[in-house]
Motif scaffolding. Structure first.
Motif, PDB file in Angstrom:
ATOM      1  N   ARG A 182      49.684   3.515  35.082  1.00  0.00           N
ATOM      2  CA  ARG A 182      48.512   4.450  35.009  1.00  0.00           C
ATOM      3  C   ARG A 182      48.499   5.000  36.623  1.00  0.00           C
ATOM      4  O   ARG A 182      48.704   4.205  37.404  1.00  0.00           O
ATOM      5  N   ILE A 185      42.187  -4.697  37.432  1.00  0.00           N
ATOM      6  CA  ILE A 185      43.475  -4.369  38.009  1.00  0.00           C
ATOM      7  C   ILE A 185      44.497  -5.454  37.635  1.00  0.00           C
ATOM      8  O   ILE A 185      45.529  -5.215  37.397  1.00  0.00           O
ATOM      9  N   ARG A 188      44.460  -2.718  28.875  1.00  0.00           N
ATOM     10  CA  ARG A 188      44.958  -3.625  28.009  1.00  0.00           C
ATOM     11  C   ARG A 188      43.922  -4.760  27.886  1.00  0.00           C
ATOM     12  O   ARG A 188      43.595  -5.358  28.856  1.00  0.00           O
ATOM     13  N   TYR A 227      36.594   2.307  31.790  1.00  0.00           N
ATOM     14  CA  TYR A 227      37.614   2.930  32.524  1.00  0.00           C
ATOM     15  C   TYR A 227      38.963   2.706  31.954  1.00  0.00           C
ATOM     16  O   TYR A 227      39.447   3.818  31.758  1.00  0.00           O
ATOM     17  N   THR A 253      45.201  -2.371  33.501  1.00  0.00           N
ATOM     18  CA  THR A 253      44.146  -1.504  33.063  1.00  0.00           C
ATOM     19  C   THR A 253      44.412  -1.125  31.635  1.00  0.00           C
ATOM     20  O   THR A 253      45.436  -0.565  31.219  1.00  0.00           O
TER      21      THR A 253
END
Lengths: 295, 252, 407, 287
Positions: A294, A226, A232, A26, A230
């Motif tokens: 994001r 989360i 990283r 994702y 996200t």
């Protein structure tokens, strides 16, 4: 105390493998895989079945990863065709199908009875301190290896294309590249990684049942991602740790707050996890380690 | 490399969005396409580049039919489009946007990435040099490290053009390259297109800015309610009463 | 909620440190540490809170009565969420952080099977109420540290078969909730019934959490059984019974008693429930131990103790453990205490029914047999109880015991 | 008449799935918000009905309370949480609503406990219509479902609020410039979905027993039906729910009871591959 912290650290390390896999899918590619636990289950059961039938541990790991990778291939073909929210629902459903299949194929999986007595890793070390320490060291090494691989992928031409797919799939197609190929490969890598995590899990807990293969695991991994941020890679590690502390920390509250009943405490724990998820998605969608929001 | 569009029809229910459209973009041509809003211009682009399947008609490149190929394959054969609303890779830097577009990179397969690291590194270095040149040519070098999502509209159009060029495209379809772009940058983009055209790259350009477009292209086609109503040198087309009626009629 | 990365890291570090701090729970010699690991949430939630409170309150009473062999009991409570993974972490925490010497109250077989390797490894005692047969034998119970206060699923099945025979049923069918316990009950029944020379018309296993079980039920009714033996829980039982009534069929039902609760009894009503026989391992209801437990349970939970047989088992766990500590004498280690448990549960010796009574008898040097609130215990060599079972029928208000079967 | 009975059984379970799918499809279709807290709004509705019905003895009063509770919950959730996510990706919305669902479920557990509770509805032996056994209660529930569908349909198609909703759904920016206040439209929408969720919870609670997990357990089939029916299509959601219910029941003789719950997803995958917009969906599809 040390052994308990070791146990938590081992669980964190196992689930970090899953979070890293989700981050690839994702965070880097934009694939909304809500069926993680299905691949995790494939790994856990492959290891459980093979090792309790006398096959070596390595066979369980290899078979689990291979099966998961093969299972991910047709899903990649579907992924190519679905919008992300639909893909989320479809993969969630697929992981339920995996669970139902495990329940139903009793000859192979013992159904709802589950498979007990899965050998622990490094059981030759009798010591209650050294055995988990060695396991943790192996897990940390595995995580480090995965982090290195992820970095290599993220900073490579491949990583550029999956980042482009995440941002705009149509435009990637307009440039002559086939997003389906990349998405399928990412799904397969993520599936293999989830299966490896599942194998570690089966060997550590020593007992697998279909009850452990529920979508709740998937949701927790999403939460961890989360929380951490996200996209990283460092965030995946931190997020899993934080989630585990959030869940496990609640265990100590009854010792400190004896006036709250344990029933209430159990509900409060779920409440706090839910609240954290809401607060993060609303106020800090980039997570703890994220620099760029994001959307 | 010439692009032949022949008798394309696409209908949604009773409405024919493109109705029997045929024309050619000759190798190295510079062709414009105009028409009022809803005339079917962007649909035509999607049909030509394979993002939509036509109900009938065909598209071919140098005499080879493209009808059974998808957008990615058409792009690999040298036919690349841009989008009306820019579709930059917003989280990637401008440099990475351009680098991502180059075809045939070994590092795009996981196997080569881990088994042939030396080759991947050499390719990356070479590609990087080409991208530096491209950014200099498009005057994007000062924003090389900026995430493309943070650019102005005109800069995004340039990034899209740059990406199309990096694929090695021989025919490029530009969808409203001047929309939302400041006049200085319009001239800049026009100049680059002319320069590229002089090097042999063909262009088909959709544009609302008639003045800018007619200065740019050598041939102009007019689409109205799905049908091609005129085509030829810009001056002649704009003088055509039917065109004035359909397109310039009441409005501006 | 705005903080940057550096602050975040600092916060995280602080959090990690806080989690790692010792809890000031250094073991004191005169303390015996007990973990009450119960299913407070999840599928066992109906019983878990009552079990846990019973353990805590029973330990408090024993302490108030002066403790055992000079020791008092300190209880650490935790929730296994009726899930193996949560159970493993909770058990690790209890064993390693709280340094408990015994874990009491695991309920689901899944949790007990996951926890037992840990208690074995730590040399701690495990007392559970799970039905899975695997818990009695090696590898799970290789060290004989585990005791089961609930009848195994097999024994439940045998009781079902006896009751079905006694009621004169000829054509039974089974329906089971798809988990280890549900299937264990109906398969235990099938085994015992076939051993008596009978046969089943149909055996169906269904998935939980469905809005309707019409097709499952229909497939059973199509074989025209005269009784349906259930291995089920509250929610699914209520739906199945309601749908059965609505089909107009006249079959009877034999169910485990945990498959109904006060709310579903009130809502299903007499027309449905008069066709049901519920079965439970008989709590030792006439006994002083049960009266004591019942009073304690009413005080803690505001409900009669009869409604939660598992809490009665939890009560017996705590009392039997305390008696074993007393019998082993001051300063005894867990192994010495463990060796006392089976003999103290009977059947030989002077019958005692409370901790105080037992302790006094032990002090006087007599051999005792603790008869508990949940059953007379009499643990066998595997650490399993073999209680009697009661058959209960509906009297218009509640289920009333009609007779007792021994297996 | 085994198969006819199964057909009726499937129809009835399908109605319950269809109602929850209706609640899902409303916000998913108009706001592109996959609301995973829908199931928990159902549970809340069921508990509200249970409490009021027990207090007043009237199931109708219970139903009204359920609808009010559902509306109130969704309005609060929208104002406090979901409104702030309107410009994010649907996945963020999905995650936030999963979190909100956790909060609702644990609150219900805190207040009512985990022990199942049942509505006191008098049971009756069935009517026999044309050789098929039918329940009065089921007929009433079917009527309630159809009435709910009709109300939703009328609101969407015939009222000004409904037209504004469709306008926002088609093009939020255009709706804004034409003077439609999106917040007000969204509030109406969420309230409507909350009311529908509560009705679904009530129906499900009447058919089964009420636990904090009641609605959560039905969420996956509800999403499957909403997608199958075509996101944003109320009629499609209910029809797909019924279809799933019937297919599940009729297929069990062939695949067994355990695989029954996997069938919904098999059907869903098939439909997504062949017809991504769903059975009744608009042209804009799932790709």
């Amino acid at each position: 105390m040390e052994a308990y912290l070791l146990a938590i650290a081992i669980f964190v390390a196992i689930f970090t493998l899953l979070t890293l896999g989700l981050n690839l899918q994702y965070g880097l590619t934009g694939l909304t895989n809500f069926g993680l636990v299905g691949f995790f289950g494939i790994g856990a059961y492959a290891s459980a079945i093979l090792t309790t039938h006398g096959y070596p541990v390595v066979a369980g790991f290899a078979a689990g990863a291979a099966l998961a990778v093969i299972a991910a291939w047709p899903i990649g073909l579907v992924a190519l065709r679905l919008r992300d929210d639909y893909f989320a629902i479809a993969t969630l459903g697929l992981s339920e199908v995996v669970r139902v299949a495990i329940i139903s194929e009793k000859e192979l999986t013992a159904g709802v009875q589950g498979i007990p007595g899965i050998p622990r890793l490094f059981a030759v070390l009798e010591s209650r301190t050294w055995q988990p320490l060695l396991l943790l060291a192996v897990l940390v090494a595995a995580n480090l290896g995965v982090v290195l691989v992820m970095r290599r992928i993220a900073r490579s031409p491949f990583g550029r294309v999956i980042g482009a797919i995440r941002d705009n799939e149509e435009a990637v197609r307009a440039l002559g590249k086939d997003p389906a190929r990349f998405k399928t490969q990412v799904l397969m890598v993520g599936a293999g990684l989830s299966a490896v995590a599942g194998s570690f899990y089966a060997h550590y807990v020593g007992y697998v049942t279909p009850d452990q293969i529920t979508p709740l695991v998937t949701f927790q991994i999403w939460m961890a991602m989360i929380l951490g941020g996200t996209g990283r890679i460092s965030g995946a590690v931190l997020g899993t740790l934080l989630l585990m502390l959030l869940i496990e920390g609640a265990r100590f509250l009854p010792d400190l707050l004896p006036f709250v009943s344990s029933t209430a405490m159990a509900e409060l724990r779920v409440f706090v996890v839910g609240l954290a998820l809401v607060l993060f998605t609303v106020y800090r969608p980039q997570g703890l380690m994220g620099e760029v929001a994001r959307r | 490399m010439s692009l032949e569009i022949s008798r394309l029809v696409k209908a949604y229910g009773p409405i024919r969005v493109t109705d029997d459209v045929s024309f050619t973009v000759p190798a190295g041509g510079l062709v414009g396409l105009i028409g009022p809003n809803g005339a079917g211009k962007s649909t035509l682009f999607s049909l030509v580049t394979g993002f939509l399947a036509p109900d009938s008609g065909s598209v071919s490149l140098d005499g080879r039919s493209l009808d059974r190929t998808g957008p990615a394959e058409r792009a690999r054969r040298g036919l690349v489009r841009t989008f009306q609303v820019p579709r930059e890779f917003s989280h990637l830097t401008v440099r990475d946007n351009l680098m991502a577009a180059a075809p045939g990179q070994a590092g795009e397969t996981l196997g080569a990435l881990f088994l042939l690291p030396g080759r991947v590194r050499r390719e990356e270095e070479a590609l990087r040099r080409r991208v530096e040149e491209m950014m200099a040519f498009l005057k994007l070098d000062r924003v090389a490290e900026v995430p493309a999502g943070n650019l102005s509209g005109g800069q995004k159009k340039l990034v899209e053009l740059g990406r199309a060029l990096m694929t090695g495209a021989r025919t490029i379809l530009l969808d409203e390259p001047f929309a939302g772009v400041n006049p200085v940058l319009i001239e800049e983009i026009s100049a680059r297109v002319r320069e590229l055209n002089a090097r042999g790259i063909g262009f088909l350009v959709i544009e609302h800015d008639l003045a800018a477009l007619s200065r740019l292209v050598t041939t102009l086609h007019v689409l109205d309610r799905g049908r091609l109503i005129a085509g030829g040198p810009p001056a002649a087309v704009l003088a055509d009463p039917a065109v004035r009626d359909a397109y310039l009629g009441g409005a501006s | 909620m705005r903080f940057d990365r550096r602050q975040t890291l600092r916060l995280m570090a602080a959090g990690t440190l806080a989690a790692g701090l010792p809890r000031g729970a250094s073991a004191q010699a005169e303390e015996f540490r007990v973990g009450a690991l119960c299913p407070v949430t999840g599928a066992g939630a109906t019983f878990g809170a009552g079990m846990q409170k019973t353990i805590i309150a029973t330990a408090a009473r024993i302490n108030a009565a002066g403790g055992a062999a000079g020791r008092t009991f300190r209880v650490f409570a935790d929730d296994d969420q009726t899930q193996p993974q949560a159970g493993v972490l909770a058990a690790k925490k209890l064993l390693e952080v709280n340094r408990v010497q015994a874990i009491l109250g695991t309920w689901s077989s899944g949790v007990s099977l996951a926890v037992i390797p840990l208690t074995n490894e730590a040399g701690a005692i495990l007392m559970n109420t799970s039905g899975a047969p695997a818990l009695s034998v090696p590898p799970a119970n290789a060290k004989h540290l585990s005791y089961r206060f609930q009848a195994t699923n097999d024994r439940f099945g045998r009781a079902f078969a006896q009751i079905a025979a006694r009621e004169g049923f000829k054509r039974p069918a089974t329906m089971a909730f798809n988990n280890a316990s549900g299937i264990g009950n109906t398969e235990g029944f099938a085994k015992a019934w076939k051993a008596q020379g009978g046969s089943l018309t149909k055996a169906v296993v269904y998935e939980p959490n469905q809005p309707s079980y019409r097709s499952e039920l229909q497939s059973v009714l199509d074989t025209k059984p005269d009784v349906i033996v259930m291995g089920s829980y509250v929610a699914d039982t209520a739906i199945i019974l309601r749908e059965w009534y609505q089909t107009g069929a006249t079959t009877k039902f034999i169910l485990p008693d945990w498959a109904v609760n006060a709310s579903t009894i009130a809502s299903l009503g007499e027309d449905v429930l008069s066709n049901c026989i519920t079965v439970e391992s008989v709590a030792n209801e006439g006994s002083p131990a049960f009266a004591d437990f019942d009073a304690l349970y009413r005080k803690e939970m505001g409900a009669p103790g009869r409604g939660n047989n598992y809490a009665a088992m939890a009560y017996d766990m705590m009392v039997l453990l305390a008696l074993a500590v007393e019998a082993a004498g001051p300063g005894a280690d867990v192994a010495a205490i463990n060796a006392r448990i089976i003999p103290l549960s009977g059947p030989d010796g002077e019958v005692v029914s409370s901790f105080a009574q037992g302790r006094d008898a032990l002090k006087a040097g007599r051999t005792i047999n603790y008869d508990g609130a949940s059953s007379v215990l009499d643990l066998d060599q595997y650490g399993d109880v073999t209680p009697d079972f009661g058959a209960y029928k509906f009297n218009g208000k509640s289920f009333e015991r009609k007779y007792i079967v021994k297996i | 008449m085994l198969s006819l009975d199964l057909l009726v059984a499937g129809l009835i379970s399908g109605l319950v799935i269809g109602l929850s799918a209706l609640a899902v499809t409303l916000v998913f279709g108009v706001a592109r918000f996959p609301n995973a807290a829908t199931g928990d709004a159902m549970s809340l509705g069921a508990y509200a009905a249970l409490a009021v019905a027990a207090g007043t003895g009237s199931l109708v009063a219970g139903g009204v309370a359920a609808v009010l509770a559902g509306i109130l919950l969704n309005v609060i959730l929208y104002l406090l949480v979901f409104r702030r996510l309107s410009d994010r990706s649907p996945i963020m919305s999905l995650l936030a609503s999963i979190g909100a669902g956790f909060m609702i479920r644990s609150s219900l557990g805190l207040v009512y406990g985990q022990d199942p509770q049942a509505f006191r509805v008098p049971l009756a032996r069935p009517l026999v219509l044309l050789d098929v056994r039918v329940q009065w209660l089921d007929l009433k529930l079917a009527g309630l479902t159809l009435a709910t569908l009709a109300v939703v349909y009328l609101i969407l198609a015939k009222t000004a609020a409904g037209r504004r909703m469709r306008a926002v759904s088609a093009d939020p920016a255009l709706a804004r410039v034409s003077g439609i206040d999106p917040t007000r439209v969204m509030l109406t929408l969420w309230a409507l979905a909350g009311g529908v969720s509560a009705v679904a919870g009530l129906v499900l609670g009447l058919k089964t027993v009420v636990t904090p997990d009641l609605g959560w357990n039905l969420l996956l089939p509800a999403f499957a039906a909403a997608v199958l029916g075509g996101i944003g299509s109320p009629l499609g959601a209910v029809a797909a729910g019924i279809l799933l219910g019937i297919v599940q029941e009729l297929a069990t003789p062939f695949v067994g009871f355990t695989y029954k719950i996997a069938i919904a997803f098999a059907v869903l995958m098939l439909v997504l591959l062949i017809r991504p917009r769903g059975l009744f969906g608009r042209a804009e599809g799932a790709r």
